[in-house]
Design a protein around this motif. Structure first.
Motif, PDB file in Angstrom:
ATOM      1  N   ALA A  29       1.426  -5.130   3.564  1.00  0.00           N
ATOM      2  CA  ALA A  29       0.935  -4.015   2.759  1.00  0.00           C
ATOM      3  C   ALA A  29       1.183  -2.686   3.447  1.00  0.00           C
ATOM      4  O   ALA A  29       1.653  -1.715   2.835  1.00  0.00           O
ATOM      5  CB  ALA A  29      -0.557  -4.196   2.473  1.00  0.00           C
ATOM      6  N   GLU A  30       0.914  -2.629   4.739  1.00  0.00           N
ATOM      7  CA  GLU A  30       0.998  -1.367   5.472  1.00  0.00           C
ATOM      8  C   GLU A  30       2.433  -0.925   5.733  1.00  0.00           C
ATOM      9  O   GLU A  30       2.697   0.272   5.877  1.00  0.00           O
ATOM     10  CB  GLU A  30       0.242  -1.511   6.792  1.00  0.00           C
ATOM     11  N   SER A  31       3.369  -1.850   5.793  1.00  0.00           N
ATOM     12  CA  SER A  31       4.754  -1.483   6.109  1.00  0.00           C
ATOM     13  C   SER A  31       5.584  -1.181   4.868  1.00  0.00           C
ATOM     14  O   SER A  31       6.696  -0.658   4.977  1.00  0.00           O
ATOM     15  CB  SER A  31       5.425  -2.622   6.896  1.00  0.00           C
ATOM     16  N   ALA A  32       5.063  -1.500   3.690  1.00  0.00           N
ATOM     17  CA  ALA A  32       5.872  -1.422   2.468  1.00  0.00           C
ATOM     18  C   ALA A  32       6.361  -0.006   2.181  1.00  0.00           C
ATOM     19  O   ALA A  32       7.527   0.202   1.823  1.00  0.00           O
ATOM     20  CB  ALA A  32       5.078  -1.960   1.286  1.00  0.00           C
ATOM     21  N   PHE A  33       5.494   0.985   2.318  1.00  0.00           N
ATOM     22  CA  PHE A  33       5.896   2.353   1.995  1.00  0.00           C
ATOM     23  C   PHE A  33       7.026   2.817   2.904  1.00  0.00           C
ATOM     24  O   PHE A  33       8.023   3.378   2.435  1.00  0.00           O
ATOM     25  CB  PHE A  33       4.700   3.295   2.109  1.00  0.00           C
ATOM     26  N   ASP A  34       6.871   2.600   4.204  1.00  0.00           N
ATOM     27  CA  ASP A  34       7.908   3.035   5.144  1.00  0.00           C
ATOM     28  C   ASP A  34       9.205   2.263   4.946  1.00  0.00           C
ATOM     29  O   ASP A  34      10.291   2.775   5.223  1.00  0.00           O
ATOM     30  CB  ASP A  34       7.428   2.869   6.575  1.00  0.00           C
ATOM     31  N   ALA A  53       0.855  -1.179   0.000  1.00  0.00           N
ATOM     32  CA  ALA A  53       0.000   0.000   0.000  1.00  0.00           C
ATOM     33  C   ALA A  53       0.897   1.237   0.000  1.00  0.00           C
ATOM     34  O   ALA A  53       2.092   1.155   0.276  1.00  0.00           O
ATOM     35  CB  ALA A  53      -0.903   0.000   1.228  1.00  0.00           C
ATOM     36  N   ALA A  54       0.317   2.369  -0.317  1.00  0.00           N
ATOM     37  CA  ALA A  54       1.054   3.633  -0.262  1.00  0.00           C
ATOM     38  C   ALA A  54       0.070   4.745   0.053  1.00  0.00           C
ATOM     39  O   ALA A  54      -1.095   4.680  -0.364  1.00  0.00           O
ATOM     40  CB  ALA A  54       1.767   3.916  -1.588  1.00  0.00           C
ATOM     41  N   PRO A  55       0.503   5.765   0.778  1.00  0.00           N
ATOM     42  CA  PRO A  55      -0.395   6.894   1.031  1.00  0.00           C
ATOM     43  C   PRO A  55      -0.559   7.733  -0.233  1.00  0.00           C
ATOM     44  O   PRO A  55       0.367   7.838  -1.042  1.00  0.00           O
ATOM     45  CB  PRO A  55       0.336   7.678   2.121  1.00  0.00           C
ATOM     46  N   ARG A  56      -1.721   8.311  -0.398  1.00  0.00           N
ATOM     47  CA  ARG A  56      -1.935   9.191  -1.547  1.00  0.00           C
ATOM     48  C   ARG A  56      -1.028  10.419  -1.469  1.00  0.00           C
ATOM     49  O   ARG A  56      -0.470  10.873  -2.474  1.00  0.00           O
ATOM     50  CB  ARG A  56      -3.403   9.624  -1.587  1.00  0.00           C
ATOM     51  N   ARG A  57      -0.863  10.956  -0.238  1.00  0.00           N
ATOM     52  CA  ARG A  57      -0.009  12.129  -0.058  1.00  0.00           C
ATOM     53  C   ARG A  57       0.998  11.876   1.060  1.00  0.00           C
ATOM     54  O   ARG A  57       0.714  11.164   2.025  1.00  0.00           O
ATOM     55  CB  ARG A  57      -0.848  13.371   0.254  1.00  0.00           C
TER      56      ARG A  57
END
Length: 443
Positions: free
Chosen positions: A302-307, A209-213
């Motif tokens: 999913a939640e940790s991927a962006f960080d 997952a990734a945040p929109r902003r």
């Protein structure tokens, strides 16, 4: 009899460089070939331009904002750079680009066979053979829908549909649907069907997952600027050499949405809104399907991927470029853990359709050349394959993550054309095309 044979003989055409595929990758290559003064022709199997964008569903929007539309020679110049184009607008952008660069395209021409002959290449279509010194494979990353073997073990009264063929909610004629896969397509279609009143069951993939902003900008803005300008401030942008394995080239993209102005997608929020989540679909038998036991681990991945993968690079770029960006003000991750199961009776749940959002696979079976690895991916270095004169463009992670998208395909195309050009001129000017490409993409 000889006249009859002659009437059915294929005509032969000769061209210096043949591009197979006239989507964004083929057209970007055409742009640089024209700039280099190299004769070429594009063959496109479709009867109209626009590439694989025609295959998206009716309400599809680009996940990336309009400012990523940076094909060489025609960057987005419209009134809404932070907006998200709809499917038909993207098709028109590709069509307008082809007209803008004067690409020599032959529509409705599908290559059935490509082989080497007498030091050149022969591409056979229904009614012609094209003989070329160079061939560029530009058929894209979305060649053939991938459907798991479990599909063959489902009972016949359960309808099956791949996301490739999904267009709108009224195609789903039952109250409940099982969607298998949570990449970008799976999550967006799940949201659309749920909002349309369908009961959605969702088999969760190992997709990020990734945040929109992030820190005051769209996440894609940071990704694009790190790609374009990171090297200038000492921040290396990952290339295919940095992947943990060749198989990682096929990993799914972060789930985000460009619909309704763009927004985050959260699987836990899906569950809070009433969707039923499961692990990976592992097997099927009639109307019964089995899932893995690891839904919690999949949600955490999913939640940790962006960080883990993107935030360190973005923060380093912000610091190195001395950008005054606000702090990270994202809310804490939701810790809600939905109830789940490892077995589902489709009939009992009222599920009449299984929608496979399981991505695509490469399909180069028509290429009769010893160039493919165990994944069916051409062996190459930034598109220059191990077969002299044969090139590939527009594939996932051809060189870096943006290689298959509007923002990155132009630089890869320039690299290929530079390689073609160096066979015609002295080494002293070999960097001309790439230098010009970098100025065009970044300008």
């Amino acid at each position: 009899m000889s006249r009859n044979l002659s009437a059915h003989a294929k005509r032969s055409e000769t061209v210096d460089t043949l591009i197979i595929g006239a989507g964004q990758a083929g057209l970007a290559t055409s742009y640089w070939l024209t700039e280099a003064g190299i004769e070429h022709l594009l063959l496109e199997r479709r009867t109209q331009l626009g590439g694989a964008w025609h295959d998206r569903w009716d309400s599809f929007h680009l996940v990336a904002p309009n400012f990523v539309l940076r094909l060489p020679g025609m960057h987005y110049a419209g009134p809404d750079p932070d907006g998200f184009m709809r499917r038909d607008e993207v098709v028109r952008y590709v069509q307008d680009y082809a007209a803008h660069v004067g690409a020599p395209v032959r529509l409705g021409t599908s290559v059935k066979r490509l082989r080497a002959s007498n030091g050149q290449f022969e591409a056979e279509t229904e009614d012609a053979t094209f003989v070329a010194r160079n061939v560029v494979l530009a058929t894209g990353a979305y060649q053939r829908p991938k459907i798991p073997p479990a599909s063959g073990r489902l009972t016949r009264h359960i309808r099956q549909l791949h996301s490739h063929d999904y267009r709108r909610p009224d195609q789903i004629d039952s109250r409940a649907v099982l969607i298998v896969g949570t990449g970008q397509s799976g999550t967006q279609i799940a949201e659309e069907l749920h909002d349309g009143g369908r009961e959605v069951h969702l088999a969760v993939s190992m997709c990020p997952a990734a945040p929109r902003r992030y820190r005051g900008r769209d996440t894609i803005w940071w990704l694009l600027n790190s790609f374009l300008y990171g090297r200038e401030v000492g921040i290396a942008f990952p290339t295919v050499a940095d992947l943990p394995s060749p198989a990682a080239r096929f990993d799914c993209d972060p789930h985000l949405s460009g619909k309704n102005g763009g927004h985050d997608i959260s699987l836990r929020q899906f569950a809070r809104r009433g969707m039923q989540l499961y692990g990976k679909l592992e097997s099927a038998n009639g109307a019964t399907v089995q899932f893995s036991h690891d839904l919690a681990e999949r949600l955490a991945f999913a939640e940790s991927a962006f960080d883990r993968e993107f935030r360190p690079m973005f923060d380093a770029y912000i610091a190195a470029a001395n950008i005054d960006a606000p702090r990270d003000d994202r809310p804490p991750y939701d810790d809600f853990m939905p109830s789940t199961a490892t077995t589902l009776d489709l009939d009992a749940a009222g599920i009449g359709t299984v929608l496979w959002a399981t991505g695509y696979e490469l399909n180069f079976g028509w290429v009769e050349l010893p160039v493919f690895d165990e994944w069916g991916y051409p062996r190459h270095v930034r598109g220059v394959t191990t077969v002299p004169g044969l090139y590939a463009i527009g594939l996932r992670w051809l060189y870096s993550e943006p290689s298959s998208v509007f923002a990155g395909v132009g630089l890869d195309a320039a690299h290929i054309v530079e390689h073609i050009s160096t066979t015609r001129r002295s080494a002293g000017s070999r960097r001309t095309t790439t230098d010009r490409a970098e100025r065009s993409i970044a300008g």
